[in-house]
Write an enzyme that holds these catalytic residues in place. Structure first.
Site, PDB file in Angstrom:
ATOM      1  N   GLY A 140     -62.997  12.121  26.322  1.00  0.00           N
ATOM      2  CA  GLY A 140     -63.350  11.684  24.979  1.00  0.00           C
ATOM      3  C   GLY A 140     -63.878  12.861  24.189  1.00  0.00           C
ATOM      4  N   ARG A 141     -64.645  12.577  23.144  1.00  0.00           N
ATOM      5  CA  ARG A 141     -65.193  13.657  22.317  1.00  0.00           C
ATOM      6  C   ARG A 141     -66.531  14.171  22.825  1.00  0.00           C
ATOM      7  NH1 ARG A 141     -66.098  12.461  16.903  1.00  0.00           N
ATOM      8  NH2 ARG A 141     -65.780  10.249  17.168  1.00  0.00           N
ATOM      9  N   GLU A 161     -67.114  17.966  24.112  1.00  0.00           N
ATOM     10  CA  GLU A 161     -67.150  19.105  23.188  1.00  0.00           C
ATOM     11  C   GLU A 161     -68.575  19.461  22.787  1.00  0.00           C
ATOM     12  OE1 GLU A 161     -66.285  17.152  18.770  1.00  0.00           O
ATOM     13  OE2 GLU A 161     -64.602  17.800  19.996  1.00  0.00           O
ATOM     14  N   CYS A 167     -59.362  14.153  31.327  1.00  0.00           N
ATOM     15  CA  CYS A 167     -59.060  14.299  29.907  1.00  0.00           C
ATOM     16  C   CYS A 167     -59.768  15.528  29.323  1.00  0.00           C
ATOM     17  CB  CYS A 167     -59.414  13.009  29.174  1.00  0.00           C
ATOM     18  SG  CYS A 167     -58.631  12.862  27.562  1.00  0.00           S
ATOM     19  N   HIS A 168     -60.757  15.342  28.446  1.00  0.00           N
ATOM     20  CA  HIS A 168     -61.503  16.457  27.867  1.00  0.00           C
ATOM     21  C   HIS A 168     -62.711  16.852  28.718  1.00  0.00           C
ATOM     22  CE1 HIS A 168     -59.027  15.391  24.421  1.00  0.00           C
ATOM     23  NE2 HIS A 168     -59.378  16.535  23.853  1.00  0.00           N
ATOM     24  N   TYR A 171     -56.477  16.994  29.612  1.00  0.00           N
ATOM     25  CA  TYR A 171     -55.629  16.668  28.480  1.00  0.00           C
ATOM     26  C   TYR A 171     -54.982  17.983  28.032  1.00  0.00           C
ATOM     27  CZ  TYR A 171     -53.987  14.541  24.207  1.00  0.00           C
ATOM     28  OH  TYR A 171     -53.180  14.064  23.199  1.00  0.00           O
TER      29      TYR A 171
END
Length: 193
Positions: free
Chosen positions: A89-90, A93, A119-120, A139
């Protein structure tokens, strides 16, 4: 199977399926899972985001659920856990900017503890410097970060998994059966059909 104590690093806008499904599945097979977020305590929640693959050039994003944390980030110590899970997800980051997050990841990697990232999530692994010299996946948009951090990005189907010793990585939530299954094997868990 001996139950393991697993740390799960999450944050606001973690991918909904990538936090909910592994959290519930790991509990289902008898492991203890502590979901934590910097700046938050047990009983607080993080917002999730649903990332979907609908034929666009990248994933779409929709509001998800509230995911309730069950442990305090400030009380976490790497030596208290047997393994680590990093959903995507975000959240990764900004979580990768937190020195304690990076220290936890480094300590668990140095100790050779099982680490599952999807993923992330591998953005945090790259920022912590623990993918250097190692093959892993994520990802596809995270591939350049893995390469820049000295890792070898493995481009695999979205429902695939890559295992390198204690490191279990996958591109996105369609890989849950393969990713969680491989992580359970690395943990030494047995699941009866």
């Amino acid at each position: 199977m001996a139950a393991k104590k697993i740390l799960m690093l999450v944050g606001d806008y973690v991918e909904d399926y990538e936090v909910m499904v592994p959290f519930q599945m790991l509990l289902m097979v008898g492991h203890a899972v502590h979901a934590v977020c910097p700046g938050k305590k047990a009983g607080d929640f993080v917002r999730t985001a649903i990332h979907d693959f609908e034929g666009d050039q990248t994933y779409s994003e929709k509001p998800g659920h509230r995911f309730t944390l069950n442990a305090d980030f400030d009380a976490v110590a790497a030596e208290a856990y047997d393994a680590l899970v990093i959903p995507g997800g975000r959240a990764p980051e900004y979580l990768r900017l937190n020195p304690k997050v990076l220290d936890l990841v480094k300590a668990m990697a140095k100790a050779g503890k099982p680490i599952a990232a999807i993923c992330h999530g591998p953005q945090i692994l790259a920022a912590a410097g623990v993918v250097s010299g190692r093959p892993c996946t994520a990802y596809p948009a995270v591939g350049p970060e893995i390469t820049e951090a000295g890792g070898r990005f493995e481009s695999i189907p979205v429902d695939g998994v890559h295992v390198d010793g204690n490191l279990v990585t996958a591109p996105a939530w369609p890989a849950h059966p393969a990713w969680i299954g491989a992580f359970l094997k690395v943990l030494g868990s047995r699941v009866e059909a």
